[in-house]
Design a protein around this motif. Sequence first.
Motif, mmCIF file in Angstrom:
data_model
loop_
_atom_site.group_PDB
_atom_site.id
_atom_site.type_symbol
_atom_site.label_atom_id
_atom_site.label_comp_id
_atom_site.label_asym_id
_atom_site.label_seq_id
_atom_site.Cartn_x
_atom_site.Cartn_y
_atom_site.Cartn_z
ATOM 1 N N ASN A 57 -6.976 -3.090 -1.759
ATOM 2 C CA ASN A 57 -6.675 -2.592 -0.414
ATOM 3 C C ASN A 57 -6.118 -1.169 -0.484
ATOM 4 O O ASN A 57 -5.745 -0.688 -1.547
ATOM 5 C CB ASN A 57 -5.572 -3.442 0.227
ATOM 6 C CG ASN A 57 -5.848 -4.917 0.166
ATOM 7 O OD1 ASN A 57 -6.615 -5.440 0.963
ATOM 8 N ND2 ASN A 57 -5.238 -5.621 -0.791
ATOM 9 N N THR A 58 -6.013 -0.531 0.666
ATOM 10 C CA THR A 58 -5.114 0.606 0.805
ATOM 11 C C THR A 58 -4.081 0.204 1.857
ATOM 12 O O THR A 58 -4.177 -0.879 2.438
ATOM 13 C CB THR A 58 -5.855 1.895 1.226
ATOM 14 O OG1 THR A 58 -6.587 1.624 2.418
ATOM 15 C CG2 THR A 58 -6.790 2.366 0.121
ATOM 16 N N VAL A 59 -3.087 1.067 2.090
ATOM 17 C CA VAL A 59 -1.991 0.645 2.974
ATOM 18 C C VAL A 59 -1.525 1.795 3.860
ATOM 19 O O VAL A 59 -1.442 2.938 3.411
ATOM 20 C CB VAL A 59 -0.813 0.045 2.148
ATOM 21 C CG1 VAL A 59 -0.428 0.926 0.971
ATOM 22 C CG2 VAL A 59 0.418 -0.212 3.013
ATOM 23 N N VAL A 60 -1.262 1.453 5.118
ATOM 24 C CA VAL A 60 -0.663 2.413 6.050
ATOM 25 C C VAL A 60 0.732 1.907 6.396
ATOM 26 O O VAL A 60 0.894 0.781 6.867
ATOM 27 C CB VAL A 60 -1.517 2.548 7.325
ATOM 28 C CG1 VAL A 60 -0.814 3.418 8.345
ATOM 29 C CG2 VAL A 60 -2.867 3.157 6.981
ATOM 30 N N PHE A 61 1.719 2.741 6.117
ATOM 31 C CA PHE A 61 3.112 2.346 6.359
ATOM 32 C C PHE A 61 3.623 2.873 7.688
ATOM 33 O O PHE A 61 3.292 3.992 8.100
ATOM 34 C CB PHE A 61 4.024 2.908 5.252
ATOM 35 C CG PHE A 61 3.853 2.227 3.922
ATOM 36 C CD1 PHE A 61 4.441 0.993 3.684
ATOM 37 C CD2 PHE A 61 3.095 2.808 2.917
ATOM 38 C CE1 PHE A 61 4.288 0.351 2.452
ATOM 39 C CE2 PHE A 61 2.936 2.179 1.686
ATOM 40 C CZ PHE A 61 3.532 0.955 1.454
ATOM 41 N N ASN A 62 4.451 2.062 8.334
ATOM 42 C CA ASN A 62 5.287 2.547 9.426
ATOM 43 C C ASN A 62 6.731 2.354 8.937
ATOM 44 O O ASN A 62 7.349 1.319 9.187
ATOM 45 C CB ASN A 62 5.040 1.748 10.718
ATOM 46 C CG ASN A 62 5.474 2.519 11.958
ATOM 47 O OD1 ASN A 62 4.847 3.502 12.319
ATOM 48 N ND2 ASN A 62 6.569 2.106 12.578
ATOM 49 N N PRO A 63 7.251 3.337 8.195
ATOM 50 C CA PRO A 63 8.573 3.141 7.566
ATOM 51 C C PRO A 63 9.694 3.204 8.592
ATOM 52 O O PRO A 63 9.499 3.651 9.727
ATOM 53 C CB PRO A 63 8.691 4.330 6.598
ATOM 54 C CG PRO A 63 7.353 4.989 6.564
ATOM 55 C CD PRO A 63 6.680 4.644 7.864
ATOM 56 N N HIS A 64 10.882 2.776 8.170
ATOM 57 C CA HIS A 64 12.056 2.896 9.034
ATOM 58 C C HIS A 64 12.333 4.380 9.264
ATOM 59 O O HIS A 64 12.405 5.153 8.302
ATOM 60 C CB HIS A 64 13.258 2.241 8.355
ATOM 61 C CG HIS A 64 14.384 1.944 9.301
ATOM 62 N ND1 HIS A 64 15.053 2.933 9.982
ATOM 63 C CD2 HIS A 64 14.935 0.774 9.700
ATOM 64 C CE1 HIS A 64 15.982 2.378 10.754
ATOM 65 N NE2 HIS A 64 15.925 1.067 10.605
ATOM 66 N N PRO A 65 12.495 4.809 10.531
ATOM 67 C CA PRO A 65 12.711 6.240 10.802
ATOM 68 C C PRO A 65 13.925 6.813 10.064
ATOM 69 O O PRO A 65 13.921 7.990 9.705
ATOM 70 C CB PRO A 65 12.932 6.297 12.319
ATOM 71 C CG PRO A 65 12.401 5.020 12.844
ATOM 72 C CD PRO A 65 12.455 4.000 11.754
ATOM 73 N N ALA A 66 14.933 5.982 9.812
ATOM 74 C CA ALA A 66 16.143 6.486 9.144
ATOM 75 C C ALA A 66 15.915 6.806 7.670
ATOM 76 O O ALA A 66 16.786 7.380 7.014
ATOM 77 C CB ALA A 66 17.273 5.461 9.278
#
Length: 461
Positions: A154-163
């Motif tokens: 797979n590949t991955v798209v992150f939505n990380p914690h803004p902090a």
Amino acid sequence: MAVDEQLIQDIVQGVIAKLNIAENKDSLGVFQDMNEAIEEGKKAQKIIAGMSMDQREQIISNIRKKTVEQAEILARMGVEETGMGNVGHKILKHQLVAEKTPGTEDIVTTAWSGDRGLTLVEMGPFGVIGAITPCTNPSETIICNTIGMIAGGNTVVFNPHPAAIKTSIHAIHMINEASLEAGGPENIACTVAKPTLDSSATMMKHKDIHLIAATGGPGVVTAVLSSGKRGIGAGAGNPPVLVDETADLKKAATDIINGCTFDHNLPCIAEKEVVALEPIIDELMYYMIQNEGCYQASKEEQELLVKTVFTEKGLNRKCVGRSAKALLQMIGVEVSDNIRCIIFEGEKEHPLIAEELMMPILGVVRAKDFEDGVEKSLWLEHGNRHSAHIHSKNVDRITTYAKALDTAILVKNAPSYAALGFGGEGFCTFTIASRTGEGLTSARSFTKSRRCVMSDSLCIR
Ligand code: NAD
């Protein structure tokens, strides 16, 4: 190896300044828009899926190498940006991720052969995986998730914690650099420059995202499980540790305080409260204070801590992941540098005991006997079925406790971090999916099962 503190500090500041000035435009894998990030992740996934396992493993090896090289920079960035955690412990966490996160060897094929031919079950990729990561272990989770997801094709798209976005972007850039150097594509891991709840919602609804891995508190896991997509939910815990009269009490005190204070109690698996049986509670607390750098908070100090640690909206973020010394300073108590944990005896309903604090504050609950101890531990775990620990030499009791708590992780007679392969056997992960049942996730958790049948042929027995 001697560490040049000033040099490292200058490098970290340089990296942060560069990211600020360039608004992340110079970083690999960073996009302004979530749809664009997914589109680019999709192109990279086609290339990854077409690669041999050996080629994928070469990319993973380079990610491991770079993670070890940059462990200190990532650790310092994480602490600097979020204000949480302990640099030395975060270095160890990055080394652990690099060395013990499973790669392609975790992807195994099942085969049946017989009179009617040969059937294989192979583990294939989902495609582009959407991943949501916490601020408590930001780069550790991103690197760990990516290794497993890439191993699965797979590949991955992150939505990380803004902090923790700057640290997360640094890790994502490093991962893509590692891929390019090893002959792989760019954008094996992507993100948006400014993650928000909107970008997260876009990701969850996107037609090309078929699996979402969420690591964080209860809110995010519920959001992902309501998305209509397959979700891996790695949510909150509040791990109790039960100590009975058969335990080696000196060792139990050392192990519990080592586990509880690791990265200032940020790991979700860390000991969050103790349940100690009546005959040994005082001796256990004595060893904690005498040998392990614990400060015993008075009733008044506990009340001040409650007022400081909680706000009307819940946990005071300024207290999460802080040292015991810093927390005590906030209530006007000065202690020496060797104080690493705050302890006190209290009822299980005490807010500093019942709530998942992620701070080195460890309440100790008195239980009249083993059965009472199990009941109190079960109540304190709040049905998360995440992690629980025990110090006992009585195998029957350990078994009873393990069955009653029914958690993804149960550590016996060791610090909680033994569950992550740190001083214990087994692999490492920073995504423990108790709620959806995968438990400690690894490459195979990010694959889908595909059966391939050859009827009446290719059985050569
Ligand atoms: P958090 O829940 O505040 O945030 C985690 C992530 O979820 C962030 O990226 C955040 O932006 C996102 N998020 C939060 N609410 C959301 C929503 N409604 N929709 C979409 N995204 C949302 O948690 P945190 O403070 O970053 O991390 C600490 C928590 O995570 C603790 O509860 C800890 O136990 C848990 N945790 C669990 C694991 C595990 O493996 N089970 C690992 C690390 C942390």
